[in-house]
Design an enzyme around this catalytic site. Structure first.
Site, mmCIF file in Angstrom:
data_model
loop_
_atom_site.group_PDB
_atom_site.id
_atom_site.type_symbol
_atom_site.label_atom_id
_atom_site.label_comp_id
_atom_site.label_asym_id
_atom_site.label_seq_id
_atom_site.Cartn_x
_atom_site.Cartn_y
_atom_site.Cartn_z
ATOM 1 N N ASN A 1 13.145 69.514 38.196
ATOM 2 C CA ASN A 1 11.887 69.830 38.872
ATOM 3 C C ASN A 1 12.138 70.543 40.197
ATOM 4 O O ASN A 1 11.415 71.473 40.556
ATOM 5 C CB ASN A 1 11.082 68.554 39.112
ATOM 6 C CG ASN A 1 10.510 67.975 37.831
ATOM 7 O OD1 ASN A 1 10.275 68.681 36.863
ATOM 8 N ND2 ASN A 1 10.292 66.675 37.823
ATOM 9 N N HIS B 1 14.006 61.560 35.547
ATOM 10 C CA HIS B 1 13.066 60.432 35.529
ATOM 11 C C HIS B 1 13.789 59.105 35.734
ATOM 12 O O HIS B 1 13.390 58.074 35.193
ATOM 13 C CB HIS B 1 12.243 60.410 34.235
ATOM 14 C CG HIS B 1 11.314 61.563 34.090
ATOM 15 N ND1 HIS B 1 10.577 61.800 32.954
ATOM 16 C CD2 HIS B 1 10.999 62.575 34.946
ATOM 17 C CE1 HIS B 1 9.860 62.899 33.104
ATOM 18 N NE2 HIS B 1 10.103 63.384 34.310
ATOM 19 N N TYR C 1 15.424 68.358 30.135
ATOM 20 C CA TYR C 1 15.370 68.660 31.561
ATOM 21 C C TYR C 1 16.679 69.279 32.039
ATOM 22 O O TYR C 1 16.677 70.126 32.945
ATOM 23 C CB TYR C 1 15.063 67.396 32.363
ATOM 24 C CG TYR C 1 13.606 67.018 32.364
ATOM 25 C CD1 TYR C 1 12.707 67.595 33.266
ATOM 26 C CD2 TYR C 1 13.111 66.087 31.466
ATOM 27 C CE1 TYR C 1 11.363 67.253 33.265
ATOM 28 C CE2 TYR C 1 11.770 65.730 31.456
ATOM 29 C CZ TYR C 1 10.903 66.315 32.361
ATOM 30 O OH TYR C 1 9.569 65.974 32.357
#
Length: 981
Positions: free
Chosen positions: A219, A269, A278
């Site tokens: 992210n 996460h 990811y």
């Protein structure tokens, strides 16, 4: 085009399109001559304009270079883009609450991202050479109209976000900024300014101000991409500087939480092994950002990115096999399959996810930022993956973009690059994953513990992945089984019968256990020991919302995997099963099952229980061998499901696949049940029968305390100890995994603590004849007379294996040693500021932090080494965790101090001065042992006979609060481990 309320004209640049015509002419010339068209376009920019240079680089990453648009696979790819763009343009109907009627705006954030993604496709068709819409002025006007509409009605500088944060901060702005770059020269300044203002509103610089929350790992890279491209489009140096600098926290290895680990793990996460999803996003984003910023004023120092370069081999490559990336590290992405929103209805699967990772690696290799030797190695490895992907060839994958197709095609045609062969070996990862590779097959195991989750669901995805980390065992062959999990496996397989798992058949609701990996077992033992070739892997089993407990082990050998289970206990009131295998036979498969030489019926619905049968071979896949007396159940069935069953956005079309399932039924509410079977990928019926008749691997123990085997073929004896005990020649004083290998007179010993609960483990091996030893730091050979005795410092290793090699020669003679643990005679911590006169000697914790006045704390520990003989090694062991809102990982420093202070009287005001700096260690937000080497100070104190010896723990630089157990604590008290003559 339909009118909209209060319409505004599309903000497209005024005609004539002088600059655009120049670029198109340059592109046409380049295509005719085989030249890089983007490079030709770049020549239209002033050489001194750094923003134009970066924009051209990004455009190159989007449209590709070095390919012939008149040749396949580019003809098909370009036609697909054009067809999609034409369809979107035809369907675009600007209205107050939508740009496309099927994507209403105002309540579903994904529709904002979806709308901008469609505009991106249209912009790509316009900008990319070779589509039927390249340079189409009508399409350019439509893109401008759509962008103007969305930045007026949906993604605006004043909109309050709703739904998923990801759409507003990553999904939508990435697509929007790509449109801005692709349509350079076709959008007026006012529209570009509005786009930049909207991005600034949703993604301010504060989004990357701290490495926490949703701004970590993949992210964080995406957020940097958004801010950086915003700087390119808006010609804002400060924005690009912010983006470049904010990539910094992504590169260092982490020991807790999101990011890359030194052992090759990748977590997102907090609790999810996510290398294939990811992790792929992170690799994609970093490869693009490093390429974009290279050799500019905002370039990332390649030295800072070295961990990323090293991780290509340690983190991504181990999970790539014949072009696929293993599903065990793809989290909820395994459920995405065919999405309703995808107009092409292309199925996402392990091969397509693998193709994305391979494309990312090739992009990084070609970026020019990585060391040349590593880039060359990546290309060779990628060529091997591409060549071996016969199930789903890369160049035929319609989800692969043109730039990536071009790089792959060029690599395959490059005779100077020799493909790397499939390597053999074994890897165990701190994220509770293991991968075993042989020349003809590969296998992996997905486990879970208190450190990782049972599974992740969220956003309506992967709602039946309940048991995917309860020992699911995947395997593929060099030329078989490569579509096992690709061919609609996840929507059609029985989710209670995943291969390798032991599960309670208690019915679970979709999404049971909570979203985003909330459910984690309370067990800590998961992992194992390996020498890099053979391995012992195990798991302390717990059931999701179930009373199920048990112990599972996998012993990965040269041509097989010996699987054991013990202590299987449950009171759910339902049967408990262990699944030997559940083979996806495809839509029409009738693969023959041979049991002890007899071919069984291939009729759908056939089921049978076998009592006493030994060898089970499924044609084209492999075999299982079970011990005499095992009760094996078999079933052939056709199962029908839809992607929408496991994913809210999935296609609703029914899919049917055939399965052949083999399982062991432990009965309802078993108490201490066990199992044993040998998995032999690629073996035929004759090979399985021969192995059943003459086993190479023998079980030494299979209890809830220890599971152990010996294998004559590889000279291996291995044991997983869930508590102190003995198995065969191995005795240990605590939980650990031990692997012994005897080869050509050399004994190799590997020790690990998968429970991560012990600072040290003592291992004794009933083996004589050894005289010489070499070992890893942290593994001390204490003696070889009568037996081999070792002390393994497993604390803080995160389950990694420590290795010692012993031989009969005298090259590295072993000098007998004695290990002992000294408890503190006193301990306390002191705090400055208004607490400078407070004594904490009776506390059950010790706190360390270097911070502003009033918050700084130093821990003190006293010992009596005066009676010790000569000290060879001394390690201070402390147990605890970071407890600080400022982060999750920090360092500790040990120092020698005067020992005349007393536990009940020491304060900050009268604390001893810090002396010589000694060893350092790391602490994270997950409680663990930290070992600090204090050998020099302890050896000097012992030699001098000093009874009042003390150590301090502090942080030389500003750090985070670490809370450690003191000697007054009920468990995990600190101690000094000393090895003496």
């Amino acid at each position: 085009m339909n009118d909209v309320p209060h319409p505004r004209p599309a903000r497209i640049a005024a005609r004539p399109l002088t600059r655009r015509r120049l670029l198109l002419a340059a592109a046409a010339t380049a295509l005719a001559t085989g030249t890089d068209w983007t490079a030709a376009a770049a020549g239209a920019h002033a050489a001194a304009d750094p923003y134009a240079t970066l924009a051209d680089r990004w455009r190159q990453l989007l449209v590709g270079t070095g390919y012939d648009p008149a040749a396949e696979p580019f003809v098909t790819a370009l036609a697909t883009t054009a067809d999609q763009a034409a369809g979107y343009r035809a369907a675009m109907t600007p209205a107050a609450a939508s740009l496309w009627p099927d994507l209403p705006l105002g309540s579903v954030s994904a529709n904002v991202t979806g709308s901008l993604t469609r505009l991106r496709t249209m912009a790509l068709a316009y900008a990319q050479p070779g589509t039927s819409l390249t340079g189409d002025t009508g399409l350019a006007a439509a893109v401008a109209t759509g962008l103007d509409h969305l930045t007026t009605h949906a993604y605006t500088p004043a909109t309050t976000g709703y739904g998923n944060w990801w759409d507003w901060q990553i999904g939508a702005p990435e697509a929007l900024l790509d449109v801005c770059v692709l349509m350079a020269g076709q959008l007026d300044a006012a529209l570009l300014a509005t786009c930049c203002a909207a991005v600034d509103h949703f993604v301010p610089d504060s989004a990357v101000a701290s490495y926490t929350g949703t701004s970590t790992g993949a992210n964080r890279v995406d957020l940097c991409r958004v801010i950086g491209l915003r700087g390119v489009v808006g010609r804002d140096s400060a924005k690009i500087t912010t983006a470049s600098a904010a990539l910094g926290p992504v590169f260092p290895y982490v020991r807790y939480g999101d990011g890359l680990y030194a052992d090759g793990s990748f977590v997102q996460h907090s609790y999810l092994p996510y290398t294939g999803s990811y992790g792929a996003v992170l690799l994609d984003g970093l490869s693009r950002m490093l390429w974009l910023l290279a050799d500019s004023a905002w370039a990332v120092d390649p030295a800072a990115a070295q961990n990323l370069f090293d991780s290509v081999a340690t983190a991504w490559a181990p999970f790539l096999y014949n072009g696929l990336v293993m599903d065990g590290v793809s989290g909820r992405a395994i459920s995405r399959g065919v999405q309703l929103a995808d107009p092409l209805k292309l199925q996402g699967d392990d091969h397509r996810r693998g193709h994305a990772v391979i494309g990312d690696i090739l992009r990084l290799a070609n970026s020019g930022v990585a060391p040349a030797a590593q880039a060359a190695a990546w290309r060779a490895a990628a060529k091997g993956w591409l060549q071996r992907d016969l199930y789903s060839p890369y160049l035929a994958d319609r989800t692969v973009a043109v730039p990536e197709l071009a790089r792959a095609q060029a690599l395959l045609a490059d005779t100077a690059v020799t493909a790397t062969a499939e390597p053999a070996g074994h890897r165990i990862f701190a994220m509770d994953r293991a991968v075993h590779r042989r020349a003809g097959w590969a296998a992996s195991v997905s486990m879970c513990s208190a450190r990782t989750t049972f599974y992740e669901n969220g956003n309506g995805e992967n709602v039946r992945g309940w048991h995917t980390n309860n020992g699911m065992t995947y395997w593929w062959g060099a030329g078989f089984g490569n579509g096992q999990y690709s061919d609609a496996f996840w929507p059609t397989v029985d989710p209670y019968r995943l291969p390798g798992t032991t599960v309670s058949t208690k019915r679970l609701a979709d999404g049971a256990g909570g979203t985003w990996g909330a459910a984690r077992p309370d067990a800590v033992w998961a992992g194992g020991a390996t020498d890099g070739s053979i391995a012992a892997v195990g798991q302390d089993l717990r059931g999701l919302t179930s009373t199920l407990t048990g112990r599972k082990s996998w012993f990965f050998l040269d041509d097989s995997v010996l699987c054991l289970g013990a202590g299987i206990t449950c009171t759910d009131g339902v049967p408990v099963e262990t699944v030997l295998d559940n083979r996806n036979l495809g839509a029409t498969g009738t693969h023959a099952l041979t049991v002890d030489g007899t071919v069984q019926p291939s009729t759908l619905g056939w089921t049978q229980q076998f009592s006493g049968a030994r060898a089970f071979a499924l044609a084209g896949f492999g075999a299982c061998v079970v011990p005499a007396g095992a009760q094996v159940h078999a079933l052939r069935e056709a199962r029908t499901g839809a992607w929408s069953d496991i994913n809210a956005g999935g296609d609703t079309a029914a899919i049917t696949r055939r399965y052949l399932t083999l399982w062991l039924d432990h009965g309802t509410d078993p108490g201490g049940a066990s199992y044993e079977y040998l998995l032999m990928p690629g073996a035929d019926a004759a090979t399985a029968a021969a192995r059943a008749a003459a086993p190479r691997a023998v079980v030494l123990a299979n209890t809830a305390t220890v599971q152990a085997v010996t294998d004559s073929a590889s000279g291996t004896t291995a044991a997983n100890f869930f508590a102190a005990g003995t198995a065969g020649p191995i005795t240990v004083d605590g939980p650990c995994s031990v692997l012994l290998r005897e080869q050509s007179g050399t004994l190799t010993v590997c020790v690990a603590d998968p429970s991560r609960t012990a600072a040290t483990v003592r291992v004794t091996i009933a083996r004589t004849g050894c005289a010489s030893a070499q070992s890893d730091p942290g593994l001390t050979v204490l003696g070889v007379s009568g037996a081999v005795t070792l002390l393994a410092e497993t604390g803080g290793t995160q389950g990694a294996s420590l290795r010692a090699t012993l031989t009969a020669d005298a090259a590295h003679p072993v000098s007998p040693g004695t290990a002992r643990a000294l408890a503190p005679t006193a301990d306390s911590y002191v705090r400055d500021g208004s607490y400078a006169g407070t004594n904490y000697g009776s506390d059950t914790t010790l706190t360390v932090k270097n911070d502003a006045t009033g918050y700084a704390r130093i821990a003190l520990l006293g010992f009596d080494p005066s009676a010790l003989p000569a000290v060879r090694r001394a390690v201070l062991w402390v147990h605890g965790a970071v407890a600080d809102s400022g982060g999750v990982q920090t360092s500790l420093q040990a120092c020698a101090v005067d020992g005349t202070w007393t536990e009940t009287a020491v304060t900050w005001a009268n604390r001893p001065a810090l002396g010589a700096a000694l060893g350092t260690g790391q602490a994270t937000a997950r409680a663990d042992w930290t070992g600090l080497d204090v050998t020099s100070a302890v050896a000097a104190a012992a030699a001098a006979g000093t009874p009042g010896f003390a150590l301090a723990l502090w942080q030389p630089a500003k750090g985070l609060a670490v809370v450690l157990s003191s000697r007054q604590a009920g468990s995990f008290q600190p101690f000094l481990e000393v090895v003496t003559d």
